[in-house]
Write a protein that holds these residues in place. Structure first.
Motif, PDB file in Angstrom:
ATOM      1  N   SER A   1      42.812  29.188  29.347  1.00 53.68           N
ATOM      2  CA  SER A   1      43.661  30.317  29.288  1.00 53.68           C
ATOM      3  C   SER A   1      43.101  31.687  29.316  1.00 53.68           C
ATOM      4  CB  SER A   1      44.301  30.188  27.991  1.00 53.68           C
ATOM      5  OG  SER A   1      45.173  29.105  27.742  1.00 53.68           O
ATOM      6  N   THR A   2      41.688  31.654  29.019  1.00 52.88           N
ATOM      7  CA  THR A   2      40.911  32.990  29.298  1.00 52.88           C
ATOM      8  C   THR A   2      41.077  33.270  30.827  1.00 52.88           C
ATOM      9  OG1 THR A   2      39.493  32.492  27.380  1.00 52.88           O
ATOM     10  CG2 THR A   2      38.775  34.005  29.054  1.00 52.88           C
ATOM     11  N   LEU A   3      40.813  32.262  31.505  1.00 45.38           N
ATOM     12  CA  LEU A   3      40.662  32.432  32.902  1.00 45.38           C
ATOM     13  C   LEU A   3      42.035  32.885  33.426  1.00 45.38           C
ATOM     14  CD1 LEU A   3      39.331  32.416  35.845  1.00 45.38           C
ATOM     15  CD2 LEU A   3      39.882  29.974  35.704  1.00 45.38           C
ATOM     16  N   LEU A   4      43.172  32.248  33.234  1.00 48.59           N
ATOM     17  CA  LEU A   4      44.366  32.703  33.533  1.00 48.59           C
ATOM     18  C   LEU A   4      44.769  34.040  33.202  1.00 48.59           C
ATOM     19  CD1 LEU A   4      46.500  29.498  33.213  1.00 48.59           C
ATOM     20  CD2 LEU A   4      45.109  29.936  34.980  1.00 48.59           C
ATOM     21  N   LYS A   5      44.673  34.421  32.083  1.00 48.75           N
ATOM     22  CA  LYS A   5      44.988  35.756  31.705  1.00 48.75           C
ATOM     23  C   LYS A   5      44.288  36.722  32.265  1.00 48.75           C
ATOM     24  CE  LYS A   5      46.605  34.597  26.981  1.00 48.75           C
ATOM     25  NZ  LYS A   5      46.504  34.744  25.460  1.00 48.75           N
ATOM     26  N   ALA A   6      42.907  36.497  32.626  1.00 51.01           N
ATOM     27  CA  ALA A   6      42.078  37.456  33.466  1.00 51.01           C
ATOM     28  C   ALA A   6      42.807  37.669  34.890  1.00 51.01           C
ATOM     29  CB  ALA A   6      40.883  37.056  33.369  1.00 51.01           C
ATOM     30  N   LEU A   7      42.926  36.566  35.434  1.00 45.40           N
ATOM     31  CA  LEU A   7      43.547  36.458  36.707  1.00 45.40           C
ATOM     32  C   LEU A   7      44.998  37.213  36.874  1.00 45.40           C
ATOM     33  CD1 LEU A   7      43.010  32.827  37.928  1.00 45.40           C
ATOM     34  CD2 LEU A   7      41.695  35.036  38.650  1.00 45.40           C
ATOM     35  N   ALA A   8      45.594  37.066  35.545  1.00 43.92           N
ATOM     36  CA  ALA A   8      46.939  37.731  35.459  1.00 43.92           C
ATOM     37  C   ALA A   8      46.940  39.012  35.223  1.00 43.92           C
ATOM     38  CB  ALA A   8      47.999  37.119  34.583  1.00 43.92           C
ATOM     39  N   GLY A   9      45.445  39.593  35.058  1.00 44.92           N
ATOM     40  CA  GLY A   9      45.388  40.973  34.696  1.00 44.92           C
ATOM     41  C   GLY A   9      45.755  41.653  33.251  1.00 44.92           C
ATOM     42  N   ILE A  10      45.590  40.520  32.452  1.00 49.10           N
ATOM     43  CA  ILE A  10      45.978  40.864  30.929  1.00 49.10           C
ATOM     44  C   ILE A  10      44.591  40.898  30.224  1.00 49.10           C
ATOM     45  CG2 ILE A  10      46.629  39.762  28.934  1.00 49.10           C
ATOM     46  CD1 ILE A  10      48.955  38.334  30.722  1.00 49.10           C
ATOM     47  N   HIS A  11      43.682  39.976  30.616  1.00 49.20           N
ATOM     48  CA  HIS A  11      42.362  40.119  29.849  1.00 49.20           C
ATOM     49  C   HIS A  11      41.179  40.906  30.637  1.00 49.20           C
ATOM     50  CE1 HIS A  11      42.880  37.001  26.326  1.00 49.20           C
ATOM     51  NE2 HIS A  11      43.926  38.062  26.178  1.00 49.20           N
ATOM     52  N   PRO A  12      40.485  41.749  30.317  1.00 49.02           N
ATOM     53  CA  PRO A  12      39.413  42.215  30.956  1.00 49.02           C
ATOM     54  C   PRO A  12      38.307  41.463  31.028  1.00 49.02           C
ATOM     55  CG  PRO A  12      39.541  43.620  29.208  1.00 49.02           C
ATOM     56  CD  PRO A  12      40.634  42.555  28.903  1.00 49.02           C
ATOM     57  N   ALA A  13      37.504  41.324  32.377  1.00 47.33           N
ATOM     58  CA  ALA A  13      36.533  40.500  32.583  1.00 47.33           C
ATOM     59  C   ALA A  13      35.568  41.225  33.652  1.00 47.33           C
ATOM     60  CB  ALA A  13      36.882  39.135  33.015  1.00 47.33           C
ATOM     61  N   LYS A  14      34.255  40.849  33.602  1.00 45.02           N
ATOM     62  CA  LYS A  14      33.373  41.222  34.684  1.00 45.02           C
ATOM     63  C   LYS A  14      33.584  40.445  35.916  1.00 45.02           C
ATOM     64  CE  LYS A  14      29.668  42.903  31.616  1.00 45.02           C
ATOM     65  NZ  LYS A  14      28.260  42.456  31.236  1.00 45.02           N
ATOM     66  N   GLY A  15      33.326  41.003  36.960  1.00 46.66           N
ATOM     67  CA  GLY A  15      33.165  40.311  38.313  1.00 46.66           C
ATOM     68  C   GLY A  15      34.392  40.962  39.232  1.00 46.66           C
ATOM     69  N   THR A  16      34.632  40.331  40.367  1.00 44.76           N
ATOM     70  CA  THR A  16      35.740  40.739  41.356  1.00 44.76           C
ATOM     71  C   THR A  16      36.859  39.581  41.407  1.00 44.76           C
ATOM     72  OG1 THR A  16      34.023  41.886  42.368  1.00 44.76           O
ATOM     73  CG2 THR A  16      35.977  41.190  43.552  1.00 44.76           C
ATOM     74  N   ILE A  17      37.922  40.028  41.461  1.00 44.37           N
ATOM     75  CA  ILE A  17      39.160  39.032  41.420  1.00 44.37           C
ATOM     76  C   ILE A  17      40.080  39.773  42.395  1.00 44.37           C
ATOM     77  CG2 ILE A  17      41.368  38.284  40.328  1.00 44.37           C
ATOM     78  CD1 ILE A  17      40.044  38.353  37.974  1.00 44.37           C
ATOM     79  N   GLN A  18      40.351  38.955  43.535  1.00 40.74           N
ATOM     80  CA  GLN A  18      41.073  39.604  44.609  1.00 40.74           C
ATOM     81  C   GLN A  18      42.350  38.642  45.035  1.00 40.74           C
ATOM     82  OE1 GLN A  18      38.378  40.653  47.885  1.00 40.74           O
ATOM     83  NE2 GLN A  18      38.135  42.565  47.189  1.00 40.74           N
ATOM     84  N   LEU A  19      43.328  39.074  45.499  1.00 38.01           N
ATOM     85  CA  LEU A  19      44.408  38.476  46.094  1.00 38.01           C
ATOM     86  C   LEU A  19      44.590  38.988  47.327  1.00 38.01           C
ATOM     87  CD1 LEU A  19      46.690  36.317  45.793  1.00 38.01           C
ATOM     88  CD2 LEU A  19      47.941  37.814  44.602  1.00 38.01           C
ATOM     89  N   GLU A  20      44.586  38.157  48.493  1.00 39.01           N
ATOM     90  CA  GLU A  20      44.839  38.572  49.838  1.00 39.01           C
ATOM     91  C   GLU A  20      44.162  39.989  50.238  1.00 39.01           C
ATOM     92  OE1 GLU A  20      49.126  38.415  50.061  1.00 39.01           O
ATOM     93  OE2 GLU A  20      49.033  36.348  51.123  1.00 39.01           O
ATOM     94  N   GLY A  21      43.029  40.144  49.403  1.00 45.12           N
ATOM     95  CA  GLY A  21      42.335  41.341  49.901  1.00 45.12           C
ATOM     96  C   GLY A  21      42.583  42.495  48.808  1.00 45.12           C
ATOM     97  N   ILE A  22      43.581  42.314  48.039  1.00 47.46           N
ATOM     98  CA  ILE A  22      43.825  43.293  47.168  1.00 47.46           C
ATOM     99  C   ILE A  22      43.198  43.212  45.860  1.00 47.46           C
ATOM    100  CG2 ILE A  22      45.788  44.496  45.847  1.00 47.46           C
ATOM    101  CD1 ILE A  22      47.587  43.471  48.084  1.00 47.46           C
ATOM    102  N   SER A  23      42.377  44.049  45.309  1.00 50.91           N
ATOM    103  CA  SER A  23      41.552  44.059  44.122  1.00 50.91           C
ATOM    104  C   SER A  23      42.275  44.406  42.910  1.00 50.91           C
ATOM    105  CB  SER A  23      40.083  44.780  44.477  1.00 50.91           C
ATOM    106  OG  SER A  23      39.470  45.066  43.254  1.00 50.91           O
ATOM    107  N   LEU A  24      41.948  43.500  41.840  1.00 53.00           N
ATOM    108  CA  LEU A  24      42.593  43.915  40.717  1.00 53.00           C
ATOM    109  C   LEU A  24      41.890  45.043  40.160  1.00 53.00           C
ATOM    110  CD1 LEU A  24      44.138  43.152  37.970  1.00 53.00           C
ATOM    111  CD2 LEU A  24      42.341  41.635  37.247  1.00 53.00           C
ATOM    112  N   GLU A  25      40.635  45.225  40.114  1.00 56.52           N
ATOM    113  CA  GLU A  25      40.237  46.301  39.897  1.00 56.52           C
ATOM    114  C   GLU A  25      40.251  47.552  40.624  1.00 56.52           C
ATOM    115  OE1 GLU A  25      35.322  48.049  38.941  1.00 56.52           O
ATOM    116  OE2 GLU A  25      35.742  46.089  40.146  1.00 56.52           O
ATOM    117  N   LYS A  26      40.356  47.835  41.697  1.00 61.56           N
ATOM    118  CA  LYS A  26      40.863  48.777  42.553  1.00 61.56           C
ATOM    119  C   LYS A  26      42.038  49.165  42.734  1.00 61.56           C
ATOM    120  CE  LYS A  26      36.130  48.336  44.958  1.00 61.56           C
ATOM    121  NZ  LYS A  26      35.359  48.445  46.250  1.00 61.56           N
TER     122      LYS A  26
END
Length: 209
Positions: free
Chosen positions: A40-65
């Motif tokens: 659940s920690t991972l899923l919430k981070a991927l959904a943009g609900i829980h902050p976490a370190k690192g880079t998450i991208q979907l089709e080149g679109i960055s959650l952070e940027k």
């Protein structure tokens, strides 16, 4: 593709989820693991609900940027949904549909499939666990997201709704939507052509298939 790089989420208890690299192509991916493994920690981070370190991208679109654009492309349903009790599912749909540019046709289709019209205007405070799960599923599919994350989607809903959900997953996957699903009922997914099975233990992840 959903890509995760140098992912870290640490808690004061000492528990941490660490994923050096994970690339998930479009398809249906099943994430398995025991309670407290970090799913659940991972899923919430991927959904943009829980902050976490690192880079998450979907089709080149960055959650952070590009957080707004990223979140528009993600659908998410929690294992145990929690919404403001004074709102109704109609209220929630109105907000999410506006944010994700969902069409009226799409709303009508999803509410019909999941059978939420009968309680659409009731305050959420009076919903059963099954009604709450149906509400979360409708919201997760709104706006034709490119990736849908479902945490234990088959719990608390009746068999007819489970069958509707499986058909919808198959339809959306065939149209190019990616899925990451957790389930303690893997047999429910046997009829779905899984792209991969991921196993999580103590905050670490392994990929099979």
């Amino acid at each position: 593709m959903l890509s995760i790089s140098k992912f870290e989420k640490k808690y004061p208890s000492g528990f941490e989820v660490v994923i050096p690299q994970l690339d998930l192509p479009m398809g249906i991916h099943l994430l398995m693991g025991g309670n407290g493994s970090g799913k659940s920690t991972l899923l919430k981070a991927l959904a943009g609900i829980h902050p976490a370190k690192g880079t998450i991208q979907l089709e080149g679109i960055s959650l952070e940027k590009q957080p707004i654009e990223y979140r528009k492309k993600i659908g998410y349903a929690e294992a145990e949904p929690n919404f403001p009790e004074f709102l109704s599912i109609s209220d929630l749909i109105e907000v999410v549909a506006k944010a994700k540019a969902a069409t009226l046709e799409e709303i009508e289709d999803l509410t019909y499939r999941f059978g939420t019209n009968s309680f659409a205007n009731y305050p959420i405070g009076g919903y059963s666990s099954g009604m709450l799960k149906k509400t979360a599923l409708v919201l997760a599919f709104l706006g034709n997201p490119k990736w849908i994350i479902l945490d234990e989607p088959f719990t608390t809903i009746d068999i007819e709704t489970q069958e509707q959900l499986i058909r919808l997953i198959q339809e959306k996957s065939s149209a190019g939507t990616g899925f990451l699903i957790t389930s303690h009922q893997p047999r429910t997914l046997e009829i779905i052509q899984l792209t991969s099975i991921l196993r999580m233990k103590n905050g670490k992840i392994e990929q099979h298939g």
